[in-house]
Design a protein around this motif. Structure first.
Motif: not given
Ligand SMILES: Cc1cc2nc3c(=O)[nH]c(=O)nc-3n(C[C@H](O)[C@H](O)[C@H](O)COP(=O)(O)OP(=O)(O)OC[C@H]3O[C@@H](n4cnc5c(N)ncnc54)[C@H](O)[C@@H]3O)c2cc1C
Length: 427
Positions: A37-44, A366-373
């Motif tokens: 499914e798409v947009l799963q994070k939007v859903r939760i 809500e939770f997110v990750t610090a880090g990335g490009i």
């Protein structure tokens, strides 16, 4: 050959796709999503209500909510900010409301409204969406006539496209592929979490909420490497401090003030393995001496009353009871009988209560990750890679994250929109 291939069917991928198609309806665009499914994070998101954005009007204030990305997002937020996002959704029939704390939600209180809007738009604009298509390879190709294109492989297909947008959120596998393309990836660590604390003073009072100042203190025995990161702050002094609503939970402490500390301290608290002391001032308008004088005055006025049953300061009753007990004052002790030493203990408990954090828990809303490009490798006028032409990024895949309040989605919307302008050369 596709004109644009978007990897990742989340908030930023869909937003970009729609804005690309609106800017140039002739382009052949597709989204590849690894999930069913798409947009799963939007859903939760937002506990199922989707905190779409925040109502803050001033971009200079908005960026203050991004521990990583504060400097880099200022320009993009002047180009496309939360007001533009609100207009985007309202123009497509989504009614939004702003809550007292500035968080913006759909009036329906259901994330499905946002999902429906994004899905309807992609289908109206003829954007192809391929589900169960996890991308496993990304390769720039220089063809014979020196016109470059991208080869993208999924587990069951190969695609060619002129431009590619990576909107894969926090995903270690994709970061590895991006690393292989020569981009630096800032190592990911969790952000937006709550503090685990086992302590009598906050036991059995779950649900108690009050305004407080919380200081994260340096550990007496931290490693030299971490000491260096703390920029030689003296041991025992706070290196992070925040004020706001504090909530007692089953596991320890939560609420906006803790989430703020977890976001701003994401990297260092990870280095400390989530074991560190904190100090709480439950009466932000006071310090230890001013509370002590106040308690001495009450001792005179209320001499015959028991300390436990007097409402001496503005904190929830159950918390007062626990702090009084922790100060060594017994259940039936009257103000007249309380020693100065015990009052000193109480003033210290009220304004400088030391607690030990031992671990973290996920903040379910809500939770997110610090880090990335690495942000230095992105052109923020277009969200294009500075290393590869025709490679764009948007959303959580880059080293941007925010405190809770709708700011994380705003990063996805802003990145998605500006990348769309970059891709269609409208930026
Ligand atoms: C429980 C929870 C609640 C949240 N609530 C809020 C909130 O209310 N407000 C707010 O502002 N923020 C919230 N956030 C944060 C917000 O959801 C994210 O910041 C946002 O979704 C990031 O969007 P994105 O498009 O970058 O990534 P995502 O939404 O994560 O989308 C990335 C997509 O890429 C796909 N993908 C990954 N790898 C591949 C691959 N190799 N091939 C193909 N597809 C791939 C993923 O399956 C995913 O669908 C919440 C987060 C969580 C976890």
């Amino acid at each position: 050959m596709l004109d644009v291939l978007i990897v990742g069917g989340g908030a930023s991928g869909f937003y970009a796709a729609i804005n690309i198609a609106e800017a140039n309806s002739n382009l052949k665009i597709a989204i590849l999503e690894r999930g069913r499914e798409v947009l799963q994070k939007v859903r939760i998101s937002g506990g199922g209500r989707c905190n779409v954005t925040n109502a803050e009007l001033d971009p200079k204030e908005l960026v203050k909510n991004y521990p990583r990305g504060e400097k880099e997002l200022l320009g993009p937020l002047y180009t496309y900010n939360n007001q533009d996002t609100i207009q985007f959704f309202e123009a497509r029939g989504v009614q939004l409301k702003t809550e007292e704390d500035g968080r913006v939600f759909p009036v329906s209180d259901s994330s499905q409204t946002i999902i429906d809007c994004l899905l309807n738009e992609t289908s109206r604009l003829g954007i192809k969406v391929f589900k169960e298509s996890p991308v496993t390879q990304i390769e720039p190709v220089l063809s014979d006539n020196h016109r470059s294109f991208w080869k993208i492989a999924t587990i069951n297909n190969q695609y060619k496209c002129k431009k590619v947008l990576l909107a894969t959120g926090s995903n270690p596998k994709i970061w590895k592929l991006i690393d292989g393309l020569g981009h630096k990836i800032v190592p990911p660590v969790p952000s937006l979490f709550t503090f685990n604390i086992k302590d009598e003073r906050i036991t059995d009072i779950q649900g108690v909420s009050t305004n407080a100042i919380v200081d994260v203190l340096t550990k007496p025995s931290i490693t030299p490497e971490i000491t260096l990161k703390l920029k030689s702050k003296k041991v025992g002094k706070p290196f992070l401090s925040a004020e706001g609503p504090l909530l007692v939970t089953h596991w320890g402490l939560s609420g906006p003030v803790i989430l703020k500390l977890s976001a701003w301290g994401a990297i260092i608290l990870n280095d400390l393995k989530y074991n560190f002391p904190i100090s709480i001032n439950w009466l932000p308008e006071h310090h230890q001496e001013s509370v002590l004088s106040l308690l001495m005055e009450i001792k005179e006025i209320e001499a015959r009353k028991t300390v436990l049953r007097t409402k001496a300061v503005e904190i929830p009753k159950r918390l007062w009871t626990n702090l009084v007990k922790a100060s060594g004052i017994s259940k039936d002790e009257k103000w007249a009988d309380v020693t100065k030493e015990k009052l000193q203990n109480l003033s210290s408990q009220l304004t400088n209560g030391r607690f030990m954090v031992e671990g973290k828990s996920t903040f379910k809303e809500e939770f997110v990750t610090a880090g990335g490009i690495d942000l230095k490798e992105i052109n923020f006028k277009t969200f294009e890679s500075k290393i590869h032409k025709n490679l764009f990024f948007a959303g959580e895949v880059i080293n941007v994250d925010a405190i809770t309040g709708g700011f994380n989605f705003q990063n996805a919307w802003t990145g998605g929109y500006i990348a769309a302008q970059g891709i269609t050369n409208k930026g």
